[in-house]
Design a protein around this motif. Structure first.
Motif, PDB file in Angstrom:
ATOM      1  N   CYS A 102       0.850  -1.194   0.000  1.00  0.00           N
ATOM      2  CA  CYS A 102       0.000   0.000   0.000  1.00  0.00           C
ATOM      3  C   CYS A 102       0.884   1.242   0.000  1.00  0.00           C
ATOM      4  O   CYS A 102       2.099   1.169   0.142  1.00  0.00           O
ATOM      5  N   ASN A 122       1.339   3.272   2.237  1.00  0.00           N
ATOM      6  CA  ASN A 122       2.028   3.480   3.513  1.00  0.00           C
ATOM      7  C   ASN A 122       3.109   2.426   3.777  1.00  0.00           C
ATOM      8  O   ASN A 122       3.656   2.348   4.878  1.00  0.00           O
ATOM      9  N   HIS A 124       2.919  -0.932   3.844  1.00  0.00           N
ATOM     10  CA  HIS A 124       2.575  -2.254   4.388  1.00  0.00           C
ATOM     11  C   HIS A 124       2.517  -3.286   3.269  1.00  0.00           C
ATOM     12  O   HIS A 124       2.070  -2.974   2.164  1.00  0.00           O
ATOM     13  N   CYS A 159      -5.607  -2.427   2.008  1.00  0.00           N
ATOM     14  CA  CYS A 159      -4.537  -2.900   2.867  1.00  0.00           C
ATOM     15  C   CYS A 159      -5.115  -3.333   4.223  1.00  0.00           C
ATOM     16  O   CYS A 159      -5.797  -2.542   4.884  1.00  0.00           O
ATOM     17  N   ASP A 177      -3.711  -3.633   6.997  1.00  0.00           N
ATOM     18  CA  ASP A 177      -3.133  -2.886   8.119  1.00  0.00           C
ATOM     19  C   ASP A 177      -3.738  -1.501   8.271  1.00  0.00           C
ATOM     20  O   ASP A 177      -3.940  -1.036   9.389  1.00  0.00           O
ATOM     21  N   CYS A 178      -3.995  -0.818   7.154  1.00  0.00           N
ATOM     22  CA  CYS A 178      -4.401   0.590   7.265  1.00  0.00           C
ATOM     23  C   CYS A 178      -5.600   0.954   6.402  1.00  0.00           C
ATOM     24  O   CYS A 178      -6.109   2.070   6.501  1.00  0.00           O
TER      25      CYS A 178
END
Ligand code: ZN
Lengths: 130, 383
Positions: free
Chosen positions: A17, A19, A21, A30, A32-33
């Motif tokens: 992603c 960010n 991850h 994603c 995670d986020c």
């Protein structure tokens, strides 16, 4: 959603992603986020480390028996990402062992089990002691 | 808010049954209605917890069929599928139906018919819940258990024997359960010498393939006493998910769905782990009893195996776990298991558990779907 995010991908592509991850396989967002996953990282040429492993001796229709399996962790630019896969052998395998992905054209017999053969790919990567 | 009461409960014999799914569901549903002293046409909502009747038997539309068989028309019906945790999810749905005021009387029946399939076929039906990148490698739920057990034993320096003790304990408990599939004691040596299934786990680390059904009748607590003097209340219930792809979890020895659903159920009940007197956990594999007993907060992470070793979870221990015999000895008809967990707690709280009876006012059931992919936690109490 682009083809890159198709869960039927044949390779060992981790998805990243914006960010940073990583996940394998890719997801619509994603995990995670929640941001979109915008690029892929090929893990097939990298060496990974065995997180844990097992040998399954009661396998479903169309699956080799025994079936050696491992969860393997790869590190990409300081970010960890894991994949599950068959092992070529259990010899020399222990937690922490280094393994390399090797391509396999058919990991289990399509159509022998309940899953619709056309719904997914059946090739992929096994892990071999490095 | 008016709480929800369970005023009737039942389970069929679990095991290798001649009956097909509709007959199993009708057997449990009929017995639960009788236990509650209500008729089919008193039922407003009827839920059926079932994972795979279409895949196992080629029978779909099961809830409507059951309403007809139990003379429950025109009850609203729906099927609840959450794989292995369909039973717990059914409890949550049944609770919602009464708590919301949509139903004054709800019948929940969980069931599965599996034993007509070979072990390989049944394993494959269950493994079909996995992601394509998992399924193509031939991974099964037992394989996930083997992968996780090896990691757990290494991470917490636990001996292989500790897992075997879960099987020994639960088989001992199941000896006294007239509904259990296996009513025989096994010793540690037998477990540790049984055939390897998913290294390091052996045959006796796994639950069997099972046919069976279980049922509950629910109504608002405010009217429960109009039906019966013998009822329990659902003081907390919640569900949560973890990753679908199992290898994407940071710590393979923690089930976030258990942690999250338990936190919510404890908060709703105004209870904590120390308040629980008896628990039914989803021991589809021995390793799962360690993970849940820790993730529910009963024991520190990595210490669940010591509690089993020290007898803390024995029937006469401080926190008896799986007094029913658990899935391990009782059997695991997928959609029935979560409902049957509540049936055991219902008996324990009402003091009708016979030789299995422990001293309990508050009980907890944890029902796990997939390999921790989706989880429900339910807390039952005496009124
Ligand atoms: Zn992200």
């Amino acid at each position: 959603m682009s083809d890159d995010h198709d869960s039927t991908e044949p390779g060992l592509d981790a998805h990243r992603c914006e960010n940073g991850h990583l996940s394998y396989p890719g997801h619509a967002r994603c995990p995670d986020c929640g941001a979109p996953q915008t690029e892929t990282v090929d893990l097939a040429e990298r060496t990974g480390e065995v997180v844990t492993w097992t040998t399954s001796t009661a396998t479903p229709p169309g699956v080799r028996e025994p079936n050696h399996l491992a969860i393997v962790e790869f590190e990409v630019d300081g970010e960890a990402v894991r994949a599950l896969g068959q092992l070529t052998t259990a010899d020399g395998i222990e937690i922490g062992a280094a393994v390399d992905p090797v391509y396999c054209a058919e990991l289990r017999a399509p159509g022998a089990g309940i899953r619709e053969p056309e719904s997914q790919r059946w090739d992929g990567y096994r892990f071999e002691p490095a | 808010m008016d709480r929800v009461a369970i005023i009737g409960a039942s389970m069929t014999a679990f095991g290798d049954r001649d009956a097909w799914l509709l007959a199993l569901l009708a057997e449990a549903g009929d017995a639960a209605l009788t236990d509650a002293g209500v008729d089919g046409d008193d039922v407003d909502h009827l839920y059926v917890s079932n994972m795979a009747s279409g895949e196992f038997e080629g029978q779909t539309g099961v809830p409507n069929a059951l309403a007809h068989d139990l003379a429950a028309m025109p009850a609203y019906t729906a099927r609840i599928d959450q794989t292995s945790s369909s039973g717990g999810a059914g409890i949550y749905a049944a609770w919602q139906s009464v708590a919301s005021g949509a139903s004054d009387l709800t019948l929940l029946v969980g069931g599965e018919k599996m034993t007509h399939r070979t072990t390989g076929e049944a394993t494959d039906v269950i493994a079909s819940l996995t992601h394509p990148v998992e399924y193509k490698h031939g991974v099964t739920l037992p394989s996930f258990a083997g992968l996780t057990a090896r990691k757990y034993l290494a991470q917490y320096d636990a001996p292989r024997e500790s897992l075997g003790k879960v099987a020994v304990k639960n088989h001992r408990n199941g000896l006294d359960n007239p509904h259990a599939q296996f009513r025989k004691e096994v010793d540690l040596e037998t477990v540790l010498d049984s055939p390897m299934v998913a290294d390091p786990l052996r045959l006796y680390d796994f639950c069997p393939i099972t046919d069976g059904s279980a049922a509950l009748v629910l109504c608002p607590e405010s009217v429960a006493a109009e039906y019966t003097d013998d009822y329990v209340v659902i003081s907390g219930v919640a569900g949560a998910t973890d990753t679908h792809v199992v290898h994407e979890r940071d710590d393979p020895t923690t089930m976030r769905g258990v942690v999250e659903s338990a936190e919510q159920a404890y908060e709703m009940a105004g209870r904590g782990p120390d308040d629980i007197d008896v628990a039914e956990l989803h021991d589809m594999f021995t390793i799962l009893e360690f993970l849940q007993s820790e993730d529910l907060g009963f024991f520190e992470k990595g210490a669940g195996w010591k509690a089993v070793r020290d007898g803390v979870t024995d029937r006469d221990g401080d926190l008896p776990i799986n007094t029913s015999g658990g899935l391990k000895s009782k059997g695991h008809p997928l959609g029935a298991s979560g409902v049957a967990q509540a049936y055991e707690l219902y008996q324990q709280l009402l003091g009708t558990a016979g030789d299995r009876q422990v001293d309990a006012e508050v009980g907890l059931a944890c029902n796990v779907g997939g390999f921790g992919n989706c989880v429900t936690t339910t807390i039952l109490e005496q009124p």
